[in-house]
Design a protein around this motif. Sequence first.
Motif, PDB file in Angstrom:
ATOM      1  N   LEU A  98     -84.204  26.645   3.347  1.00  0.00           N
ATOM      2  CA  LEU A  98     -83.838  27.419   4.709  1.00  0.00           C
ATOM      3  C   LEU A  98     -82.801  26.400   5.533  1.00  0.00           C
ATOM      4  N   ILE A  99     -82.988  25.260   5.432  1.00  0.00           N
ATOM      5  CA  ILE A  99     -81.825  24.228   6.015  1.00  0.00           C
ATOM      6  C   ILE A  99     -80.490  24.415   5.446  1.00  0.00           C
ATOM      7  N   GLY A 100     -80.711  24.616   4.197  1.00  0.00           N
ATOM      8  CA  GLY A 100     -79.367  24.766   3.247  1.00  0.00           C
ATOM      9  C   GLY A 100     -78.678  26.050   3.511  1.00  0.00           C
ATOM     10  N   ILE A 101     -79.435  27.306   3.759  1.00  0.00           N
ATOM     11  CA  ILE A 101     -78.873  28.643   4.014  1.00  0.00           C
ATOM     12  C   ILE A 101     -78.291  28.539   5.414  1.00  0.00           C
ATOM     13  N   SER A 102     -79.080  27.798   6.289  1.00  0.00           N
ATOM     14  CA  SER A 102     -78.443  27.753   7.871  1.00  0.00           C
ATOM     15  C   SER A 102     -77.087  26.783   7.803  1.00  0.00           C
ATOM     16  N   TYR A 103     -77.092  25.564   7.207  1.00  0.00           N
ATOM     17  CA  TYR A 103     -75.984  25.007   6.904  1.00  0.00           C
ATOM     18  C   TYR A 103     -74.785  25.800   6.630  1.00  0.00           C
ATOM     19  N   PHE A 104     -74.999  26.602   5.262  1.00  0.00           N
ATOM     20  CA  PHE A 104     -73.971  27.253   4.625  1.00  0.00           C
ATOM     21  C   PHE A 104     -73.287  28.175   5.951  1.00  0.00           C
ATOM     22  N   GLY A 105     -74.262  28.800   6.765  1.00  0.00           N
ATOM     23  CA  GLY A 105     -73.806  29.721   7.991  1.00  0.00           C
ATOM     24  C   GLY A 105     -72.968  28.831   8.696  1.00  0.00           C
ATOM     25  N   VAL A 106     -73.448  27.580   9.017  1.00  0.00           N
ATOM     26  CA  VAL A 106     -72.502  26.567   9.995  1.00  0.00           C
ATOM     27  C   VAL A 106     -71.115  26.357   9.207  1.00  0.00           C
ATOM     28  N   CYS A 107     -71.006  26.147   7.947  1.00  0.00           N
ATOM     29  CA  CYS A 107     -69.956  25.872   7.122  1.00  0.00           C
ATOM     30  C   CYS A 107     -68.905  27.176   7.108  1.00  0.00           C
ATOM     31  N   LEU A 108     -69.757  28.319   7.010  1.00  0.00           N
ATOM     32  CA  LEU A 108     -68.798  29.770   7.029  1.00  0.00           C
ATOM     33  C   LEU A 108     -68.254  29.880   8.202  1.00  0.00           C
ATOM     34  N   CYS A 109     -68.894  29.517   9.400  1.00  0.00           N
ATOM     35  CA  CYS A 109     -68.127  29.643  10.714  1.00  0.00           C
ATOM     36  C   CYS A 109     -67.134  28.713  10.901  1.00  0.00           C
ATOM     37  N   MET A 110     -67.437  27.570  10.189  1.00  0.00           N
ATOM     38  CA  MET A 110     -66.095  26.616  10.396  1.00  0.00           C
ATOM     39  C   MET A 110     -65.192  26.798   9.798  1.00  0.00           C
ATOM     40  N   TYR A 111     -65.240  27.617   8.367  1.00  0.00           N
ATOM     41  CA  TYR A 111     -63.981  27.997   7.704  1.00  0.00           C
ATOM     42  C   TYR A 111     -63.421  29.233   8.175  1.00  0.00           C
ATOM     43  N   VAL A 112     -64.106  30.208   8.675  1.00  0.00           N
ATOM     44  CA  VAL A 112     -63.614  31.313   9.281  1.00  0.00           C
ATOM     45  C   VAL A 112     -62.941  31.106  10.579  1.00  0.00           C
ATOM     46  N   TYR A 113     -63.403  30.241  11.600  1.00  0.00           N
ATOM     47  CA  TYR A 113     -62.917  30.456  13.028  1.00  0.00           C
ATOM     48  C   TYR A 113     -62.332  28.782  13.059  1.00  0.00           C
ATOM     49  N   HIS A 114     -62.178  27.921  11.965  1.00  0.00           N
ATOM     50  CA  HIS A 114     -61.417  26.799  11.973  1.00  0.00           C
ATOM     51  C   HIS A 114     -62.021  25.952  13.105  1.00  0.00           C
ATOM     52  N   LYS A 115     -63.224  25.817  13.258  1.00  0.00           N
ATOM     53  CA  LYS A 115     -64.002  24.742  14.100  1.00  0.00           C
ATOM     54  C   LYS A 115     -63.829  23.380  13.455  1.00  0.00           C
ATOM     55  N   THR A 116     -63.656  22.520  14.236  1.00  0.00           N
ATOM     56  CA  THR A 116     -63.513  20.981  13.777  1.00  0.00           C
ATOM     57  C   THR A 116     -64.831  20.092  14.591  1.00  0.00           C
ATOM     58  N   VAL A 117     -65.008  19.049  14.080  1.00  0.00           N
ATOM     59  CA  VAL A 117     -65.939  18.116  14.625  1.00  0.00           C
ATOM     60  C   VAL A 117     -65.110  16.812  15.053  1.00  0.00           C
ATOM     61  N   THR A 118     -65.220  16.425  16.213  1.00  0.00           N
ATOM     62  CA  THR A 118     -64.600  15.520  17.020  1.00  0.00           C
ATOM     63  C   THR A 118     -65.450  14.362  17.162  1.00  0.00           C
ATOM     64  N   TYR A 119     -65.159  13.094  17.354  1.00  0.00           N
ATOM     65  CA  TYR A 119     -65.754  11.923  17.997  1.00  0.00           C
ATOM     66  C   TYR A 119     -64.718  11.047  18.589  1.00  0.00           C
ATOM     67  N   PRO A 120     -65.028  10.382  19.557  1.00  0.00           N
ATOM     68  CA  PRO A 120     -64.164   9.362  20.282  1.00  0.00           C
ATOM     69  C   PRO A 120     -63.996   8.045  19.027  1.00  0.00           C
ATOM     70  N   PHE A 121     -62.553   7.901  19.276  1.00  0.00           N
ATOM     71  CA  PHE A 121     -62.117   6.805  18.300  1.00  0.00           C
ATOM     72  C   PHE A 121     -63.002   5.554  18.019  1.00  0.00           C
ATOM     73  N   TYR A 122     -63.636   4.845  19.250  1.00  0.00           N
ATOM     74  CA  TYR A 122     -64.257   3.667  19.210  1.00  0.00           C
ATOM     75  C   TYR A 122     -65.713   4.026  18.850  1.00  0.00           C
ATOM     76  N   LEU A 123     -66.203   5.482  18.643  1.00  0.00           N
ATOM     77  CA  LEU A 123     -67.238   5.806  17.882  1.00  0.00           C
ATOM     78  C   LEU A 123     -67.159   6.042  16.525  1.00  0.00           C
ATOM     79  N   LEU A 124     -66.049   6.660  16.178  1.00  0.00           N
ATOM     80  CA  LEU A 124     -65.852   7.208  14.785  1.00  0.00           C
ATOM     81  C   LEU A 124     -66.319   6.312  13.629  1.00  0.00           C
ATOM     82  N   TYR A 125     -65.887   5.091  13.578  1.00  0.00           N
ATOM     83  CA  TYR A 125     -66.338   4.137  12.355  1.00  0.00           C
ATOM     84  C   TYR A 125     -67.896   3.809  12.351  1.00  0.00           C
ATOM     85  N   GLY A 126     -68.212   3.806  13.732  1.00  0.00           N
ATOM     86  CA  GLY A 126     -69.703   3.470  13.945  1.00  0.00           C
ATOM     87  C   GLY A 126     -70.577   4.691  13.382  1.00  0.00           C
ATOM     88  N   VAL A 127     -70.217   5.812  13.710  1.00  0.00           N
ATOM     89  CA  VAL A 127     -70.874   7.219  13.064  1.00  0.00           C
ATOM     90  C   VAL A 127     -70.851   6.962  11.697  1.00  0.00           C
TER      91      VAL A 127
END
Length: 223
Positions: A98-127
């Motif tokens: 079920l988690i896999g199906i739900s994450y597929f939906g997240v990625c499909l929305c990301m692909y269709v609506y061109h959504k991106t994930v952002t982090y502040p620069f000082y947190l990026l490498y820590g994440v």
Amino acid sequence: MSVKRPTVCFPPRRNSRKPFASCFPLAVHAAIGVWNLILGIVAGSAWFLATAVYYLLLCASRRQVFRMLRDAQKMKNPRRRGAFQMRGCRQVGVWIALIGISYFGVCLCMYVYHKTVTYPFYLLYGVAAAAFFKIGMAVYGIRTAGKQNQPLLSALKWIGFVDACVSIVAVQCALLTWKGEGRAASDSSALLGMGCSVIFLGIGAAMFFRRGARGAAGSEKKE
């Protein structure tokens, strides 16, 4: 006629109570899920709603494993405990699917609506470091739990592995976005995430159709 020996799982050791102390990520995922759910309803965003479903399923699956681990510790009969753990492992397989199906939906929305994930620069490498650390610990935990013949602990580590893979996809998207590759970041990360979703479905199916699960359940009925 040969009789199959029932699956007997070792009881969780004292140090296996450690997972109960890791309720912090569970609370964080629940908070992120509720927050995305509110944003999705208010903004009418399918991406926020899909993200909320993913995090809430992740939180619910971990909570279910914690409850089953607690119940398994109270069982004194090794055969019943083994059957219980194997049934629990099958249930976790359904959760991971079920988690896999739900994450597929997240990625499909990301692909269709061109959504991106952002982090502040000082947190990026820590994440990024935290994501790779999580996946390393998940793989180590899966191997250790397998050697100890503890299906529920192994299932918990598989959930951690799924979470770590999703974190790595998010880090890749954030890195590409930070470099100015907005469209490429959303498209490549979405495709990578969809591939991971297929792997999650495979993991869930493998756990659900595990032979030992049925054998252990059958041995409990014969008692």
